[in-house]
Enzyme design. Structure first.
Site, PDB file in Angstrom:
ATOM      1  N   GLU A  82       0.814  -1.225   0.000  1.00  0.00           N
ATOM      2  CA  GLU A  82       0.000   0.000   0.000  1.00  0.00           C
ATOM      3  C   GLU A  82       0.843   1.269   0.000  1.00  0.00           C
ATOM      4  O   GLU A  82       1.646   1.490   0.918  1.00  0.00           O
ATOM      5  CB  GLU A  82      -0.937   0.001   1.220  1.00  0.00           C
ATOM      6  CG  GLU A  82      -1.907   1.173   1.178  1.00  0.00           C
ATOM      7  CD  GLU A  82      -2.941   1.160   2.295  1.00  0.00           C
ATOM      8  OE1 GLU A  82      -3.146   0.113   2.938  1.00  0.00           O
ATOM      9  OE2 GLU A  82      -3.544   2.221   2.526  1.00  0.00           O
ATOM     10  N   LYS A 269      -7.440  -0.154  11.501  1.00  0.00           N
ATOM     11  CA  LYS A 269      -6.893  -0.630  10.215  1.00  0.00           C
ATOM     12  C   LYS A 269      -5.636   0.166   9.886  1.00  0.00           C
ATOM     13  O   LYS A 269      -4.630  -0.381   9.438  1.00  0.00           O
ATOM     14  CB  LYS A 269      -7.937  -0.489   9.095  1.00  0.00           C
ATOM     15  CG  LYS A 269      -7.537  -1.121   7.759  1.00  0.00           C
ATOM     16  CD  LYS A 269      -6.672  -0.228   6.880  1.00  0.00           C
ATOM     17  CE  LYS A 269      -6.302  -0.934   5.576  1.00  0.00           C
ATOM     18  NZ  LYS A 269      -5.371  -0.126   4.755  1.00  0.00           N
ATOM     19  N   ASP A 285       3.958 -14.120  12.034  1.00  0.00           N
ATOM     20  CA  ASP A 285       2.661 -14.594  11.551  1.00  0.00           C
ATOM     21  C   ASP A 285       1.638 -13.453  11.630  1.00  0.00           C
ATOM     22  O   ASP A 285       1.133 -13.137  12.708  1.00  0.00           O
ATOM     23  CB  ASP A 285       2.257 -15.792  12.428  1.00  0.00           C
ATOM     24  CG  ASP A 285       0.985 -16.474  11.971  1.00  0.00           C
ATOM     25  OD1 ASP A 285       0.146 -15.805  11.348  1.00  0.00           O
ATOM     26  OD2 ASP A 285       0.826 -17.665  12.261  1.00  0.00           O
ATOM     27  N   HIS A 383      -2.421  11.120   0.520  1.00  0.00           N
ATOM     28  CA  HIS A 383      -2.669   9.769   0.036  1.00  0.00           C
ATOM     29  C   HIS A 383      -2.739   9.743  -1.485  1.00  0.00           C
ATOM     30  O   HIS A 383      -2.110   8.928  -2.135  1.00  0.00           O
ATOM     31  CB  HIS A 383      -3.993   9.301   0.641  1.00  0.00           C
ATOM     32  CG  HIS A 383      -4.105   7.833   0.734  1.00  0.00           C
ATOM     33  ND1 HIS A 383      -3.353   7.089   1.618  1.00  0.00           N
ATOM     34  CD2 HIS A 383      -4.862   6.952   0.054  1.00  0.00           C
ATOM     35  CE1 HIS A 383      -3.657   5.824   1.476  1.00  0.00           C
ATOM     36  NE2 HIS A 383      -4.576   5.712   0.537  1.00  0.00           N
TER      37      HIS A 383
END
Ligand code: NDP
Length: 430
Positions: A82, A269, A285, A383
């Protein structure tokens, strides 16, 4: 070891960045090409890591910069697809560095292994019998994985939890035994699974019940880490908004994510953008971490923000994050994946506890950047300018074209694929 800072790293070409790492003794490759090759996962290794392997799936690896954590400077390897994640983490860390950096705290690293039994009559009495048999159970668990005891770890406590059928409609009573295991430098899933399986028969004898299963819990509540930062308002002013106002808006933005689960999910998030990228880069993991963290965010009965931002009595903004962090520095794919080995050496081979603190700090930096942007100029400005590069590439731009089309796209009132394709065509027709 303290290295010379990586100045204007984001402005350099890929090869220049790697050369910069070589020149500043951060990596010991002799050439840029040798370094690139050293990160590749061989077919043989990949084939032994998973089943039905047909290839490798690459992700970009970058460095989160400006991290000062417990007075140590870190360039943090982050694997992510991202755009803007690494820029935001580095930007947030830069402000936090100017006010002294992050302080982390972890008091224990215990993993929980569960054995679930059913049909246990007189469970309160059987609970006492399990506690009376504690030494025998620990001995059995240690016999199943003796090396962890030699390494200074092993079972530190046994707990019994009774889950009554009335607690969740449609489920039977469960008699659950927890082993709390110090897994030393490993995440410990396999060693804990070995240990819980080794005590199943004994627990059936003690309780008279039927064992349903023995398995690690990824709800790593006894393995949490906290990272904190303190930022004076003078470092917060932005887009002509005074620092005090930015500070107060950040606090309110955090309160919004504590109060409203719709906001909390997106707030967290953003934190996971950073956490996941370091967990992945260090060969840990990601699913185990995500499952544990999201459950922890719901521990009050409602899904809430993982962070807390408040104003201290000196008028500073204080940010803190506490998350379960079941990671390791050995085991799993860490010792076999060349990218993971590189990440650990880039971080000066931290202990598992130090690595947990680094990961939590990246999550906090990520959150700080996101909140600061959201309550000032909005998230889209930064962004979209980074998304422009992806758009240029999707439109087919190659090499120098990418930079040129990205630049032009940023000046367009509307940024989408059609515009990127039109700009690329015009650029090629010049
Ligand atoms: P491993 O099974 O690879 O075990 C780690 C091993 O490293 C230990 O058994 C130990 O073996 C060795 N070791 C060397 N040095 C140390 C040290 N200083 N401290 C501790 N151990 C050391 O990995 P884990 O048990 O950590 O399990 C992690 C893996 O399990 C991950 O790949 C994860 O994806 C996977 N997994 C996760 C599950 C879940 O999350 N629910 C379930 C099942 C698997 P020795 O002492 O004998 O040398």
């Amino acid at each position: 070891m303290t290295h010379a800072p990586l100045e204007k790293f984001y402005k350099k070409s890929l090869n220049e960045r790697i050369q910069n790492l070589i020149d500043t003794s951060r990596i010991d490759a002799e050439t840029v090409e040798q370094f690139k090759t050293s990160l590749l996962l061989s077919d043989d290794t990949a084939n032994h890591m998973i089943e039905n392997q047909i290839g490798t799936y690459q992700l970009p690896l970058g460095l989160g910069l400006n991290f000062v954590i417990n007075d140590q400077i870190y360039d943090v390897p982050m694997a992510t697809e991202e755009p803007s994640v690494i820029a935001a983490a580095s930007f947030g860390a830069k402000t936090i560095k100017a006010s002294g950096g992050f302080t982390t705290y972890q008091d224990q690293r215990l993993m929980v292994g569960q054995v679930a039994l059913r049909n246990v009559s007189d469970p309160h009495d059987k609970k006492e019998r399990v506690y009376e048999a504690r030494e025998r159970l620990i001995e059995l668990a240690h016999q199943a994985h003796p090396s962890i005891v030699r390494r200074g770890g092993g079972v530190k406590a046994i707990d019994v939890r009774l889950i009554d059928e009335n607690q969740v409609q449609g489920t039977p009573d469960f008699f659950i035994v927890h082993l709390l295991v110090d897994t030393s430098e490993a995440m410990g899933a396999n060693m804990v699974n070995t240990m819980v399986e080794a005590i199943k028969d004994e627990l059936e004898l003690i309780t008279g019940g039927d064992c349903l299963m023995g398995i690690l819990s990824n709800y790593a509540t006894e393995n949490t880490v906290t990272s904190t930062c303190i930022i004076p308002p003078t470092l917060l002013s932005r887009a002509e908004i005074p620092g005090e106002e930015v500070r107060d808006r950040i606090v309110e933005a955090n309160q919004f994510a504590i109060a409203d689960p719709y906001r909390a999910v997106t707030h967290n998030k953003g934190i996971m953008n950073g956490i996941d990228a370091v967990v992945l880069a260090t060969g840990n993991d990601t699913r185990a971490i995500a499952a544990g963290i999201h459950a922890f965010a719901s521990r009050s009965g409602q899904y809430r923000a993982l962070t807390n931002w408040y104003v201290d009595d000196q008028a500073n903004l204080v940010g803190t994050i506490t998350v379960p962090m079941a990671i390791g520095t050995v085991g799993g794919s860490i010792s076999i994946h060349p990218g993971a080995q590189f990440a650990h050496s880039m971080l000066n081979k931290p202990t598992a506890s130090e690595l947990a603190g680094i990961i939590a700090s990246v999550g906090l930096a990520q959150n700080f950047s996101a909140l600061r942007a959201l309550v000032t100029e909005g998230i889209q400005k930064g962004h979209m300018s980074l998304q422009a590069k992806s758009l240029a590439m999707v439109a087919g731009a190659k090499g120098k074209e990418i930079e040129a089309i990205t630049k032009q796209l940023k000046q367009e009132p509307l940024m989408n694929l059609a515009v990127a394709e039109k700009l690329l065509k015009a650029y090629r027709d010049q």
